[in-house]
Design a protein around this motif. Structure first.
Motif, PDB file in Angstrom:
ATOM      1  N   SER A 104       0.842  -1.195   0.000  1.00 43.47           N
ATOM      2  CA  SER A 104       0.000   0.000   0.000  1.00 43.47           C
ATOM      3  C   SER A 104       0.875   1.242   0.000  1.00 43.47           C
ATOM      4  N   SER A 105       0.304   2.360  -0.415  1.00 43.33           N
ATOM      5  CA  SER A 105       1.054   3.620  -0.405  1.00 43.33           C
ATOM      6  C   SER A 105       1.122   4.224   1.000  1.00 43.33           C
ATOM      7  N   SER A 106       0.381   3.634   1.959  1.00 46.14           N
ATOM      8  CA  SER A 106       0.424   4.075   3.359  1.00 46.14           C
ATOM      9  C   SER A 106       0.270   2.851   4.253  1.00 46.14           C
ATOM     10  N   ASN A 107       0.449   3.035   5.548  1.00 50.37           N
ATOM     11  CA  ASN A 107       0.284   1.915   6.471  1.00 50.37           C
ATOM     12  C   ASN A 107      -1.127   1.344   6.391  1.00 50.37           C
ATOM     13  N   ILE A 108      -1.232   0.045   6.533  1.00 50.16           N
ATOM     14  CA  ILE A 108      -2.531  -0.629   6.472  1.00 50.16           C
ATOM     15  C   ILE A 108      -3.130  -0.640   7.876  1.00 50.16           C
ATOM     16  N   PRO A 109      -4.287   0.012   8.073  1.00 52.50           N
ATOM     17  CA  PRO A 109      -4.880   0.086   9.411  1.00 52.50           C
ATOM     18  C   PRO A 109      -5.360  -1.282   9.907  1.00 52.50           C
ATOM     19  N   PRO A 110      -5.456  -1.448  11.235  1.00 50.56           N
ATOM     20  CA  PRO A 110      -5.997  -2.692  11.791  1.00 50.56           C
ATOM     21  C   PRO A 110      -7.419  -2.941  11.278  1.00 50.56           C
ATOM     22  N   LEU A 111      -7.781  -4.208  11.182  1.00 49.86           N
ATOM     23  CA  LEU A 111      -9.108  -4.663  10.745  1.00 49.86           C
ATOM     24  C   LEU A 111      -9.422  -4.328   9.283  1.00 49.86           C
ATOM     25  N   SER A 112      -8.378  -4.016   8.514  1.00 52.11           N
ATOM     26  CA  SER A 112      -8.578  -3.824   7.075  1.00 52.11           C
ATOM     27  C   SER A 112      -8.836  -5.186   6.438  1.00 52.11           C
ATOM     28  N   LYS A 113      -9.282  -5.162   5.194  1.00 58.63           N
ATOM     29  CA  LYS A 113      -9.559  -6.403   4.475  1.00 58.63           C
ATOM     30  C   LYS A 113      -8.839  -6.406   3.137  1.00 58.63           C
ATOM     31  N   LEU A 114      -8.355  -7.581   2.779  1.00 61.43           N
ATOM     32  CA  LEU A 114      -7.790  -7.812   1.456  1.00 61.43           C
ATOM     33  C   LEU A 114      -8.822  -8.613   0.683  1.00 61.43           C
ATOM     34  N   ARG A 115      -9.183  -8.097  -0.475  1.00 66.62           N
ATOM     35  CA  ARG A 115     -10.165  -8.775  -1.329  1.00 66.62           C
ATOM     36  C   ARG A 115      -9.499  -9.176  -2.629  1.00 66.62           C
ATOM     37  N   TYR A 116     -10.020 -10.262  -3.183  1.00 69.73           N
ATOM     38  CA  TYR A 116      -9.518 -10.713  -4.479  1.00 69.73           C
ATOM     39  C   TYR A 116     -10.690 -11.081  -5.377  1.00 69.73           C
ATOM     40  N   ALA A 117     -10.653 -10.589  -6.596  1.00 70.70           N
ATOM     41  CA  ALA A 117     -11.639 -10.889  -7.646  1.00 70.70           C
ATOM     42  C   ALA A 117     -13.024 -10.355  -7.329  1.00 70.70           C
ATOM     43  N   PHE A 118     -13.107  -9.289  -6.554  1.00 66.34           N
ATOM     44  CA  PHE A 118     -14.386  -8.612  -6.348  1.00 66.34           C
ATOM     45  C   PHE A 118     -14.674  -7.698  -7.533  1.00 66.34           C
ATOM     46  N   GLN A 119     -13.622  -7.331  -8.267  1.00 67.01           N
ATOM     47  CA  GLN A 119     -13.769  -6.481  -9.445  1.00 67.01           C
ATOM     48  C   GLN A 119     -14.280  -7.337 -10.588  1.00 67.01           C
ATOM     49  N   GLY A 120     -14.710  -6.686 -11.651  1.00 68.40           N
ATOM     50  CA  GLY A 120     -15.114  -7.447 -12.825  1.00 68.40           C
ATOM     51  C   GLY A 120     -16.267  -6.795 -13.533  1.00 68.40           C
ATOM     52  N   ASP A 121     -17.131  -7.630 -14.075  1.00 71.29           N
ATOM     53  CA  ASP A 121     -18.278  -7.112 -14.806  1.00 71.29           C
ATOM     54  C   ASP A 121     -19.548  -7.580 -14.110  1.00 71.29           C
ATOM     55  N   SER A 122     -20.677  -7.448 -14.777  1.00 74.41           N
ATOM     56  CA  SER A 122     -21.955  -7.822 -14.163  1.00 74.41           C
ATOM     57  C   SER A 122     -22.123  -9.332 -14.037  1.00 74.41           C
ATOM     58  N   VAL A 123     -21.232 -10.106 -14.659  1.00 72.13           N
ATOM     59  CA  VAL A 123     -21.335 -11.558 -14.637  1.00 72.13           C
ATOM     60  C   VAL A 123     -20.504 -12.172 -13.521  1.00 72.13           C
ATOM     61  N   SER A 124     -19.274 -11.724 -13.379  1.00 70.44           N
ATOM     62  CA  SER A 124     -18.383 -12.372 -12.422  1.00 70.44           C
ATOM     63  C   SER A 124     -17.249 -11.458 -12.005  1.00 70.44           C
ATOM     64  N   GLY A 125     -16.670 -11.773 -10.844  1.00 71.54           N
ATOM     65  CA  GLY A 125     -15.462 -11.091 -10.416  1.00 71.54           C
ATOM     66  C   GLY A 125     -14.314 -11.548 -11.291  1.00 71.54           C
ATOM     67  N   ARG A 126     -13.277 -10.755 -11.328  1.00 69.36           N
ATOM     68  CA  ARG A 126     -12.140 -11.095 -12.179  1.00 69.36           C
ATOM     69  C   ARG A 126     -10.842 -10.891 -11.418  1.00 69.36           C
ATOM     70  N   GLY A 127      -9.905 -11.786 -11.673  1.00 68.63           N
ATOM     71  CA  GLY A 127      -8.562 -11.688 -11.128  1.00 68.63           C
ATOM     72  C   GLY A 127      -7.616 -12.436 -12.047  1.00 68.63           C
TER      73      GLY A 127
END
Length: 159
Positions: A104-127
């Protein structure tokens, strides 16, 4: 890695390709009695402005594939704070055969979340994260070779 049409339906080639994945999983789990697990996160360690994620990698090593799946922002990884606000990612890299570092460009605060493949289109996440199984295991659909890599599952990890 599949192609879709008409609002979320697999194309005919992608349907056959998906069937090859199901057949391979069935053979390994039911017939061979293997304790197969998908490509998924096992644990994460966060320090200051980065987190390193250890993955279960079923075959070979991790790779980012921007050929089968169009290049996604940060290869599909996102960081959010405990309120769901985006945290700017400055780099995502594979640092070992089974580890990814998200910086990250700054410190990661406590209780943050890392997500994967939440991005995408209306059909599915992509990674773009997969293993290298397709270097050796390929399904031939009408003369079109399709790699049978293990793709990372969609996930969200609390850090």
């Amino acid at each position: 890695p599949f192609d879709y049409h008409s609002g979320g339906h697999l194309t005919n080639i992608s349907s056959r390709w998906y069937g090859a994945y199901l057949g391979l999983a069935y053979k390994r789990i039911v017939i061979n009695k293997e304790d197969w697990q998908p490509l998924k996160p096992v644990s994460a360690i966060t320090q200051a402005n980065f987190t390193e994620v250890l993955f279960n990698v079923p075959f070979g090593s991790l790779e980012f594939d921007t050929t089968q799946v169009d290049s996604q922002t940060n290869y599909g990884f996102e960081l959010v704070d405990s309120s769901g606000n985006a945290i700017t990612i400055s780099d995502v890299s594979i640092i070992d055969r089974n580890r990814v570092r998200v910086t990250s460009s700054s410190n990661i605060p406590p209780l943050s979340k890392l997500r994967y493949a939440f991005q995408g289109d209306s059909v599915s996440g992509r990674g773009n994260l997969r293993d290298s199984q397709g270097d050796e295991v390929v399904f031939d659909v009408n003369g079109i070779n399709k790699r049978l890599d293990n793709w990372c599952l969609i996930f969200e990890l609390e850090l």
